[in-house]
Design an enzyme around this catalytic site. Structure first.
Site, PDB file in Angstrom:
ATOM      1  N   ASP B 250      83.323 -75.911 -30.454  1.00  0.00           N
ATOM      2  CA  ASP B 250      82.247 -76.793 -29.985  1.00  0.00           C
ATOM      3  C   ASP B 250      82.844 -78.099 -29.486  1.00  0.00           C
ATOM      4  O   ASP B 250      83.440 -78.841 -30.260  1.00  0.00           O
ATOM      5  CB  ASP B 250      81.294 -77.056 -31.163  1.00  0.00           C
ATOM      6  CG  ASP B 250      80.089 -77.900 -30.783  1.00  0.00           C
ATOM      7  OD1 ASP B 250      80.023 -78.374 -29.631  1.00  0.00           O
ATOM      8  OD2 ASP B 250      79.206 -78.085 -31.644  1.00  0.00           O
ATOM      9  N   GLU B 276      81.017 -74.063 -27.076  1.00  0.00           N
ATOM     10  CA  GLU B 276      79.695 -74.701 -27.117  1.00  0.00           C
ATOM     11  C   GLU B 276      79.763 -76.079 -26.479  1.00  0.00           C
ATOM     12  O   GLU B 276      80.717 -76.818 -26.703  1.00  0.00           O
ATOM     13  CB  GLU B 276      79.286 -74.809 -28.595  1.00  0.00           C
ATOM     14  CG  GLU B 276      77.955 -75.464 -28.828  1.00  0.00           C
ATOM     15  CD  GLU B 276      77.518 -75.320 -30.294  1.00  0.00           C
ATOM     16  OE1 GLU B 276      77.920 -74.333 -30.952  1.00  0.00           O
ATOM     17  OE2 GLU B 276      76.791 -76.202 -30.777  1.00  0.00           O
ATOM     18  N   ASP B 325      66.997 -75.941 -30.177  1.00  0.00           N
ATOM     19  CA  ASP B 325      66.976 -76.919 -31.264  1.00  0.00           C
ATOM     20  C   ASP B 325      65.504 -77.167 -31.566  1.00  0.00           C
ATOM     21  O   ASP B 325      64.694 -77.310 -30.642  1.00  0.00           O
ATOM     22  CB  ASP B 325      67.674 -78.206 -30.819  1.00  0.00           C
ATOM     23  CG  ASP B 325      67.668 -79.284 -31.885  1.00  0.00           C
ATOM     24  OD1 ASP B 325      68.729 -79.533 -32.480  1.00  0.00           O
ATOM     25  OD2 ASP B 325      66.600 -79.885 -32.130  1.00  0.00           O
TER      26      ASP B 325
END
Lengths: 442, 442
Positions: B250, B276, B325
């Site tokens: 990430d 990510e 999210d």
């Protein structure tokens, strides 16, 4: 001797423009043009220097913008007053890269516009301190200084510092000559005043004719609520102004891709100059599809959140015109990046303006672009709307359809103290009176 | 008898997580995990029903989020308490389409996240009122009801209501069977706890091994600050967990396109499962270029502003995994649109979580997706981070690397009153104590 920023004042200023349907469009039926207004001070009020900036909103939520500006106080108060390109680059980068505040965007929406207001106030302070209008202050910087103002993060696949330097150096030799031309002739404008969606047909026709008589070569109509109405209004406007005046149309994000294609194919016989904001400002691929699906040129930008989205609009060949806004992105610095991107891709910049104070601000950016970046005003026009200029100390000057170059030091957007006092929200007398009227009407 | 929403409370709650470097990454070195927390009440405190929701931030600016939630009060207080799909669709549309507030985004950043907090609080209220956890409340709705929750504006070139209905109807027959499986086995998780950038190598190795021992089949490392460090850390992690455990990496938006390509080509020999947030969350075309330029799969979404950007990531083939999210977009309704888009394009959804309360919220969305949308958990994992769960009344339950389905009515994200009192900013005892410590250190 270096001055220090001693205060950051925030003011919630709102104008009850919804009463007249000025500014009405397919998505914004009743805007109250507003400013979350910031004043940076050096030394005590009345004695030190000032820098003014603002976020433009259309009413509700202006207090949220004010809170966002307030959150930037610790980064600004106590630092040396910015004077140079290096200072202004550093301030911009510090405000946009604070890791905790960045989470609220990143680089978009309320927090990003608040950064823009403060950055623009810093430019007002610095340019005023140098005794120059912002456009000339910028145009007096070297290519290297200008490049140092830009944040190239996320841009390097489209524009590198070397690319930017090459663009700026290529424009350097003609700066003096273009400055003279600009001072003599002003910069081309177009007017949106005839075409608000809330206006009756006869007002539309009358104002369109007046715009031509006033010297404008381009007008703009709001469209997007009803196709039959739009065909009628476009036909009336075309009849009123004749074949040689450009008529842009603006859908204010009302459509999906297929709607935009259908609608613009229907309006195409009336020769619209561009279709503005056909769909979501976030929809790069959607704009590209609209551009491919009908014959009218595509313009967007007033709600485009940042340089990364502008980059993609250019990479994808999604727009024919880039419409910067002085108060949507992170101020002069980010708009400089966008001007450079547009120059790299050879796409004309035709700024969004209107609202309150947006004409005053953005004229500086187009004039700087003409003098030191693109080097041309061909195919370029700055939007002009004749509302609310009387509230500014140095309002725009329009002559024969052109913006005359501002000569006063700073960013031309200092609101008159009495206008601010009158329109303070919710406690100013204009709003108190409105509440009284509403209460009496119940 | 229909209840009325009588109050909207806003709380600024912050946890001083920066003291431990938990949550540190290449862009966010010192987050203080925070919540701009909202409680909707029907009737008087203590007697009526409640709905809880929040925006997640990492510290500074949480007060701006709180101001944005406060701006939504007039749209919520006084209206009938939402109970049905129709009510929840109407509330969502009213909050996102208010023309004046929309100007502050549109549909992005502070104002949009505030809408998400209020919408999620309404879902908590409605689901709790129905006596069901949110995932089951959703999974009990008909395809037609679910479609009515979605705003298809700007989506129709990729997903129409008819498309959505077809997806939901295709998943209908298996709902009961999958619900049983989910209740028996839980939903697959992965853990980010080993890989924060601020951790020493030996802590990374120890926590990676512990994650495998705890039953996780996937871990994640933060990368992006220094390539040499990342190669070393990735090599250590791979050695610690062996070849069969997936290791995602990430970059938290640290790179431009060319950096991402170079970096991931260097890390590829260690078989990363995905990269990510390689670059700006706004950069659809950039993600597509990163995906094309190196062999590792691409994931993004935790900072993607809205459904329009997700739509383009899918249209452009820019991502292999969609990371929703729970608290970045406009709540359950907009996430439902994103789940449907992902299902249409056949791209797995692997939610972002962590922070404070994000695991508690987002588990409901993946579980609903499994039961009633995509109908599968293949290639799907929900992020898990073992921080701050103790502050919630019904914290996540992880067993053998899987999220066990929450059974308590509502959205699982009601913070304990004593935790809220302790961490209130700036006046809570945790923050008072911290200020005292700082003052003594001077």
């Amino acid at each position: 001797m270096s001055q220090t920023v001693t205060d950051l004042e925030v003011h919630d200023i709102r104008f009850p423009t919804s009463e007249q349907l000025d500014g009405s469009d397919a998505m914004n039926p009743d805007p109250d043009y507003s400013a979350a207004y910031v004043v940076l001070r050096t030394g005590h009020a009345g004695s030190g220097a000032e820098g003014h900036g603002f976020c433009f909103t259309i009413g509700r939520g202006n207090e949220v913008m004010a809170a966002a500006i307030e959150a930037l106080r610790p980064y600004v108060v106590g630092r040396p007053a910015p004077r140079t390109a290096a200072d202004l680059g550093e301030l911009y980068r510090e405000l946009t890269h604070d890791s905790q505040l960045r989470w609220l965007g990143p680089e978009k929406g309320v927090m990003h516009m608040a950064v823009g207001a403060v950055v623009n106030a810093a430019w007002d302070l610095a340019a005023a301190g140098a005794g120059k209008p912002v456009w000339q202050f910028l145009a007096g910087m070297t290519p290297e200084e200008l490049v140092s103002l830009v944040d190239f993060r996320y841009l390097s696949d489209a524009l590198t510092p070397e690319d930017a330097l090459a663009i700026l150096r290529a424009a350097e030799p003609g700066r003096a000559e273009r400055t003279e031309l600009l001072l003599a002739q002003g910069y081309p404008a177009y007017t949106t005043s005839p075409g608000w969606l809330g206006y009756e047909d006869d007002k539309l026709v009358r104002l369109s004719k007046e715009a031509v008589a006033d010297g404008f070569g381009q007008i703009k109509l709001k469209v997007g609520a009803d196709l039959g109405d739009d065909v009628r209004r476009m036909s009336l406007a075309r009849e009123a102004v004749g074949p040689d005046i450009r008529i842009a149309v603006d859908a204010n994000q009302r459509w999906d891709v297929a709607d935009a294609v259908e609608w613009m194919n229907a309006l195409a016989p009336f020769d619209p100059h561009w279709i503005e904001e056909p769909t979501s400002p976030d929809d790069v691929l959607g704009h590209a599809a609209v551009r491919a699906g009908q014959p009218v040129k595509v313009a967007t930008g007033e709600h485009v959140a940042n340089r990364v989205v502008f980059k993609q609009l250019l990479q994808a060949g999604a727009v024919d015109f880039v419409q910067i806004d002085a108060a949507r992105v992170a101020g002069v610095n980010e708009n400089l990046a966008i001007l450079l991107l547009a120059a790299k891709y050879g796409v004309p910049v035709c700024p969004h303006a209107g609202g309150v104070g947006l004409c005053e601000l953005v004229q500086h950016l187009s004039m700087f672009d003409y003098v030191a970046v693109s080097g041309t005003w061909e195919d370029r026009v700055i939007e002009y709307v004749d509302h609310l200029h009387e509230h500014f100390a140095t309002p725009t000057v329009i002559e024969n359809g052109r913006y005359m170059a501002p000569l006063a030091p700073g960013f031309s957007a200092r609101m008159l103290p009495e206008s601010m006092a009158e329109h303070r929200y919710p406690e100013g007398p204009v709003w108190q009176a409105r509440r009284t009227t509403e209460e009496n009407a119940r």
